[in-house]
Scaffold this active site. Structure first.
Site, PDB file in Angstrom:
ATOM      1  N   THR A 126      -5.961  43.115   0.491  1.00  0.00           N
ATOM      2  CA  THR A 126      -5.825  43.909   1.713  1.00  0.00           C
ATOM      3  C   THR A 126      -6.996  44.863   1.935  1.00  0.00           C
ATOM      4  O   THR A 126      -7.515  45.463   0.998  1.00  0.00           O
ATOM      5  CB  THR A 126      -4.508  44.713   1.661  1.00  0.00           C
ATOM      6  OG1 THR A 126      -3.450  43.781   1.524  1.00  0.00           O
ATOM      7  CG2 THR A 126      -4.291  45.557   2.900  1.00  0.00           C
ATOM      8  N   PRO A 128      -8.657  47.830   5.132  1.00  0.00           N
ATOM      9  CA  PRO A 128      -8.198  48.638   6.270  1.00  0.00           C
ATOM     10  C   PRO A 128      -8.019  47.807   7.545  1.00  0.00           C
ATOM     11  O   PRO A 128      -7.089  48.036   8.318  1.00  0.00           O
ATOM     12  CB  PRO A 128      -9.313  49.678   6.432  1.00  0.00           C
ATOM     13  CG  PRO A 128      -9.886  49.821   5.054  1.00  0.00           C
ATOM     14  CD  PRO A 128      -9.785  48.459   4.414  1.00  0.00           C
ATOM     15  N   THR A 158      -1.880  48.070  -5.306  1.00  0.00           N
ATOM     16  CA  THR A 158      -1.054  48.536  -6.427  1.00  0.00           C
ATOM     17  C   THR A 158      -1.879  48.436  -7.707  1.00  0.00           C
ATOM     18  O   THR A 158      -2.502  47.402  -7.974  1.00  0.00           O
ATOM     19  CB  THR A 158       0.229  47.691  -6.534  1.00  0.00           C
ATOM     20  OG1 THR A 158       0.917  47.757  -5.292  1.00  0.00           O
ATOM     21  CG2 THR A 158       1.144  48.209  -7.650  1.00  0.00           C
ATOM     22  N   ARG A 243       6.136  35.870  -3.806  1.00  0.00           N
ATOM     23  CA  ARG A 243       7.111  36.432  -2.848  1.00  0.00           C
ATOM     24  C   ARG A 243       8.562  36.298  -3.335  1.00  0.00           C
ATOM     25  O   ARG A 243       9.357  37.243  -3.147  1.00  0.00           O
ATOM     26  CB  ARG A 243       6.923  35.790  -1.479  1.00  0.00           C
ATOM     27  CG  ARG A 243       5.709  36.369  -0.762  1.00  0.00           C
ATOM     28  CD  ARG A 243       5.363  35.663   0.525  1.00  0.00           C
ATOM     29  NE  ARG A 243       4.198  36.292   1.151  1.00  0.00           N
ATOM     30  CZ  ARG A 243       3.428  35.690   2.053  1.00  0.00           C
ATOM     31  NH1 ARG A 243       3.687  34.459   2.450  1.00  0.00           N
ATOM     32  NH2 ARG A 243       2.402  36.332   2.572  1.00  0.00           N
ATOM     33  N   GLN A 279      39.713  51.027   5.316  1.00  0.00           N
ATOM     34  CA  GLN A 279      39.193  49.695   5.637  1.00  0.00           C
ATOM     35  C   GLN A 279      37.744  49.768   6.142  1.00  0.00           C
ATOM     36  O   GLN A 279      36.940  48.859   5.887  1.00  0.00           O
ATOM     37  CB  GLN A 279      40.089  49.032   6.681  1.00  0.00           C
ATOM     38  CG  GLN A 279      39.928  47.531   6.693  1.00  0.00           C
ATOM     39  CD  GLN A 279      40.844  46.860   7.699  1.00  0.00           C
ATOM     40  OE1 GLN A 279      40.823  47.198   8.889  1.00  0.00           O
ATOM     41  NE2 GLN A 279      41.646  45.926   7.241  1.00  0.00           N
ATOM     42  N   SER A 313       6.814  27.364   0.145  1.00  0.00           N
ATOM     43  CA  SER A 313       6.439  28.340   1.194  1.00  0.00           C
ATOM     44  C   SER A 313       7.633  28.797   2.021  1.00  0.00           C
ATOM     45  O   SER A 313       7.865  29.999   2.176  1.00  0.00           O
ATOM     46  CB  SER A 313       5.432  27.732   2.172  1.00  0.00           C
ATOM     47  OG  SER A 313       4.230  27.500   1.542  1.00  0.00           O
ATOM     48  N   GLY A 340      26.895  63.281   3.620  1.00  0.00           N
ATOM     49  CA  GLY A 340      25.865  64.319   3.452  1.00  0.00           C
ATOM     50  C   GLY A 340      25.218  64.282   2.072  1.00  0.00           C
ATOM     51  O   GLY A 340      24.009  64.497   1.930  1.00  0.00           O
ATOM     52  N   GLU A 363       3.358  42.374   0.248  1.00  0.00           N
ATOM     53  CA  GLU A 363       3.246  40.922   0.004  1.00  0.00           C
ATOM     54  C   GLU A 363       3.614  40.100   1.248  1.00  0.00           C
ATOM     55  O   GLU A 363       4.241  39.047   1.170  1.00  0.00           O
ATOM     56  CB  GLU A 363       4.019  40.502  -1.240  1.00  0.00           C
ATOM     57  CG  GLU A 363       3.313  41.055  -2.477  1.00  0.00           C
ATOM     58  CD  GLU A 363       3.707  40.449  -3.801  1.00  0.00           C
ATOM     59  OE1 GLU A 363       3.987  39.242  -3.841  1.00  0.00           O
ATOM     60  OE2 GLU A 363       3.689  41.181  -4.790  1.00  0.00           O
ATOM     61  N   GLN A 367       7.796  40.171   9.206  1.00  0.00           N
ATOM     62  CA  GLN A 367       7.409  39.415  10.409  1.00  0.00           C
ATOM     63  C   GLN A 367       6.508  38.239   9.996  1.00  0.00           C
ATOM     64  O   GLN A 367       6.636  37.131  10.528  1.00  0.00           O
ATOM     65  CB  GLN A 367       6.687  40.332  11.403  1.00  0.00           C
ATOM     66  CG  GLN A 367       7.601  41.327  12.123  1.00  0.00           C
ATOM     67  CD  GLN A 367       8.215  42.379  11.199  1.00  0.00           C
ATOM     68  OE1 GLN A 367       7.602  42.830  10.233  1.00  0.00           O
ATOM     69  NE2 GLN A 367       9.438  42.777  11.507  1.00  0.00           N
TER      70      GLN A 367
HETATM   71  N1  COS Z   1      -0.616  27.071   0.594  1.00  0.00           N
HETATM   72  C1  COS Z   1      -1.781  26.392   0.634  1.00  0.00           C
HETATM   73  N2  COS Z   1      -2.597  26.406   1.715  1.00  0.00           N
HETATM   74  C2  COS Z   1      -2.216  27.147   2.779  1.00  0.00           C
HETATM   75  C3  COS Z   1      -1.020  27.877   2.787  1.00  0.00           C
HETATM   76  C4  COS Z   1      -0.204  27.816   1.637  1.00  0.00           C
HETATM   77  N3  COS Z   1       0.961  28.492   1.568  1.00  0.00           N
HETATM   78  N4  COS Z   1      -0.899  28.517   3.968  1.00  0.00           N
HETATM   79  C5  COS Z   1      -1.988  28.194   4.679  1.00  0.00           C
HETATM   80  N5  COS Z   1      -2.778  27.362   3.959  1.00  0.00           N
HETATM   81  C6  COS Z   1      -4.030  26.752   4.379  1.00  0.00           C
HETATM   82  C7  COS Z   1      -3.762  25.885   5.595  1.00  0.00           C
HETATM   83  O1  COS Z   1      -3.384  24.577   5.203  1.00  0.00           O
HETATM   84  C8  COS Z   1      -5.095  25.893   6.305  1.00  0.00           C
HETATM   85  O2  COS Z   1      -5.979  25.015   5.638  1.00  0.00           O
HETATM   86  P1  COS Z   1      -6.910  24.002   6.481  1.00  0.00           P
HETATM   87  O3  COS Z   1      -7.749  24.894   7.355  1.00  0.00           O
HETATM   88  O4  COS Z   1      -7.681  23.298   5.415  1.00  0.00           O
HETATM   89  O5  COS Z   1      -5.974  23.156   7.260  1.00  0.00           O
HETATM   90  C9  COS Z   1      -5.600  27.319   6.037  1.00  0.00           C
HETATM   91  O6  COS Z   1      -4.922  27.752   4.850  1.00  0.00           O
HETATM   92  C10 COS Z   1      -5.318  28.264   7.171  1.00  0.00           C
HETATM   93  O7  COS Z   1      -3.941  28.332   7.396  1.00  0.00           O
HETATM   94  P2  COS Z   1      -3.321  29.001   8.702  1.00  0.00           P
HETATM   95  O8  COS Z   1      -3.970  28.401   9.900  1.00  0.00           O
HETATM   96  O9  COS Z   1      -1.835  28.925   8.586  1.00  0.00           O
HETATM   97  O10 COS Z   1      -3.846  30.514   8.564  1.00  0.00           O
HETATM   98  P3  COS Z   1      -3.582  31.777   9.459  1.00  0.00           P
HETATM   99  O11 COS Z   1      -4.846  32.526   9.606  1.00  0.00           O
HETATM  100  O12 COS Z   1      -2.825  31.407  10.701  1.00  0.00           O
HETATM  101  O13 COS Z   1      -2.670  32.716   8.528  1.00  0.00           O
HETATM  102  C11 COS Z   1      -0.655  33.659   7.662  1.00  0.00           C
HETATM  103  C12 COS Z   1      -1.433  32.400   8.098  1.00  0.00           C
HETATM  104  C13 COS Z   1      -0.400  34.623   8.796  1.00  0.00           C
HETATM  105  C14 COS Z   1       0.680  33.119   7.178  1.00  0.00           C
HETATM  106  C15 COS Z   1      -1.412  34.348   6.501  1.00  0.00           C
HETATM  107  O14 COS Z   1      -2.587  34.968   6.963  1.00  0.00           O
HETATM  108  C16 COS Z   1      -0.591  35.374   5.753  1.00  0.00           C
HETATM  109  O15 COS Z   1       0.258  35.019   4.912  1.00  0.00           O
HETATM  110  N6  COS Z   1      -0.801  36.668   6.027  1.00  0.00           N
HETATM  111  C17 COS Z   1      -0.140  37.731   5.301  1.00  0.00           C
HETATM  112  C18 COS Z   1      -0.937  38.138   4.141  1.00  0.00           C
HETATM  113  C19 COS Z   1      -0.186  39.017   3.200  1.00  0.00           C
HETATM  114  O16 COS Z   1       0.864  38.651   2.700  1.00  0.00           O
HETATM  115  N7  COS Z   1      -0.739  40.181   2.946  1.00  0.00           N
HETATM  116  C20 COS Z   1      -0.176  41.078   2.021  1.00  0.00           C
HETATM  117  C21 COS Z   1      -1.214  41.508   1.098  1.00  0.00           C
HETATM  118  S1  COS Z   1      -1.000  41.021  -0.500  1.00  0.00           S
HETATM  119  S2  COS Z   1       0.065  42.478  -1.275  1.00  0.00           S
END
Ligand code: COS
Length: 379
Positions: A126, A128, A158, A243, A279, A313, A340, A363, A367
């Site tokens: 992550t 900013p 963390t 997750r 109840q 997933s 309270g 993580e 949403q």
């Molecule tokens: N496993 C393996 N590959 C994955 C995958 C998974 N679970 N999810 C996506 N991919 C791959 C896709 O197959 C795609 O590959 P190709 O381009 O070769 O086809 C690529 O990654 C991009 O995937 P996608 O288009 O779904 O990416 P997005 O940018 O739309 O992002 C989300 C998807 C929003 C789900 C992702 O950015 C996400 O999980 N964000 C949250 C991050 C998070 O949890 N942050 C917390 C910080 S860690 S404490």
């Protein structure tokens, strides 16, 4: 065959984790929440008892456990304090990219000495301006001979700043978007790596969350996990596998809130009878208990899929989302049942409600989990 019966080994480990929680975590949880510090003595004890680095194979100094057993431990520890259990759990998150993508040499070189001592690790994804939108990270890794020079800033990490080992996601070419993201193993004592601001949090306060700053951090190319451009996929695969464990921690928080609410509702007398005889309270408790059981079943299903090497997933996202929402709603209801008194720090439900909120955010926000679920069911 489906069975919900734990193995003898799982029962033993559960007893061990439960007793550690009762004897060591619960007595100090409020104190460290107030001080906003990591109880380092418990890091030492958890390591000594084998309650850290749970899924790292034994040959590299970990516990060699499967994910269901990891979930059982996470639930028990989070029952005592989410911040303390999250401090240990962050090792699981940070080491998973090495478990997934590390070569035998990388595992030998980094996991073995790390697991040999009570140490903390941090997962640096992550930034900013890149939270949910991982592809937008701006920390750079520029090739310089057989090294890379990392520059940038990570936030909300963390164990960030107090860890001995970091897994770091940086881009080798921003114009490539997510195809430029690359994962590196970076030892905590590498020159140029330092902790920045430590966050002051609403809850989850016994964990250390802060910035990590990279200023010309020189890392050998051999520390890359997989290869250039594989970092996004590795981050997603890591989060798929961690997750469900966030979900398990959420079940621990929810179960504690439920048990506190049951206990209080039996003790608290109003209008001449314990409030649990109303109840209105019984229906609340029944809904809370049902959600806790349902959340645990989803968590265990996700962990079972992980242990079988099956796609996780969708169910992993469901488990994290449902369990985190459960922890929040059950904690809110537990405060309500306490009236309270529930709002006062004297009772543990006040802390549980503050702690629960982060489960819906870290993580991957809930949403984001819904996006992952929706994409899976529509594809
Ligand atoms: N496993 C393996 N590959 C994955 C995958 C998974 N679970 N999810 C996506 N991919 C791959 C896709 O197959 C795609 O590959 P190709 O381009 O070769 O086809 C690529 O990654 C991009 O995937 P996608 O288009 O779904 O990416 P997005 O940018 O739309 O992002 C989300 C998807 C929003 C789900 C992702 O950015 C996400 O999980 N964000 C949250 C991050 C998070 O949890 N942050 C917390 C910080 S860690 S404490």
């Amino acid at each position: 065959m489906i069975s919900f019966k734990l193995t003898e080994e799982q029962e033993d480990i559960k007893r061990l984790a439960r007793s550690f929680t009762e004897k060591e975590i619960i007595p100090v949880a409020a104190e460290y929440d107030e001080k906003e510090e990591i109880p380092w003595h418990l890091v030492n004890k958890a390591h000594e008892l084998g309650l850290m680095n749970l899924t790292v194979p034994e040959e590299y100094g970990g516990q060699g456990l499967d994910h269901i057993t990891e979930a059982i431990i996470a639930e028990e520890l989070a029952y005592g304090c989410l911040g303390i259990s999250g401090t240990f759990g962050a090792n699981g998150l940070a080491l998973t990219p090495i478990l997934i993508a590390g070569t035998p040499d990388q595992k030998e070189k980094f996991l073995k000495p790390f697991c040999a001592k009570p140490q903390l690790a941090a997962f640096c994804l992550t930034e900013p301006n890149a939270g949910s939108d991982v592809a937008n990270i701006s920390t750079t890794a520029v090739k310089d001979g057989d090294h890379y020079i990392i520059n940038g800033q990570k936030c909300f990490i963390t164990n960030g700043g107090v860890a001995s080992l970091y897994t770091v996601f940086a881009t080798v070419d921003r114009s490539k978007g997510l195809k430029g993201i690359t994962a590196f193993i970076v030892p905590g004592d590498t020159p140029g790596l330092r902790g920045g601001k430590k966050e002051k949090k609403m809850g989850d306060r016994a964990s250390h969350v802060g910035e990590v700053i990279f200023e010309d951090v020189r890392v050998p190319a051999e520390n890359i996990l997989w290869s250039e451009g594989q970092g996004f996929k590795l981050a997603m695969m890591t989060l798929d596998s961690t997750r469900p464990i966030v979900g398990a921690s959420a079940v621990g928080v929810a179960r504690r809130a439920l048990e506190e609410a049951i206990k209080y509702s039996k003790q608290r007398v109003q209008f001449g009878k314990p409030i649990c005889e109303n109840q209105a309270i019984q229906f609340m408790l029944a809904d809370m208990a049902t959600r806790v059981e349902a959340a645990r079943m989803l968590v265990w299903q996700a962990c079972w899929l992980l242990d079988q090497g099956l796609p996780v997933s969708k169910v992993g996202a469901m488990a994290k989302m449902y369990a985190a929402d459960t922890a929040m709603s059950v904690a809110v209801d537990a405060v309500q049942i306490h009236g309270g008194y529930g709002y006062m720090r004297e009772y543990p439900v006040e802390k549980l409600m503050r702690d629960a909120k982060i489960l819906q955010i870290y993580e991957g926000t809930n949403q984001i989990q819904r996006i992952v679920i929706a994409r899976n069911i529509l594809s």
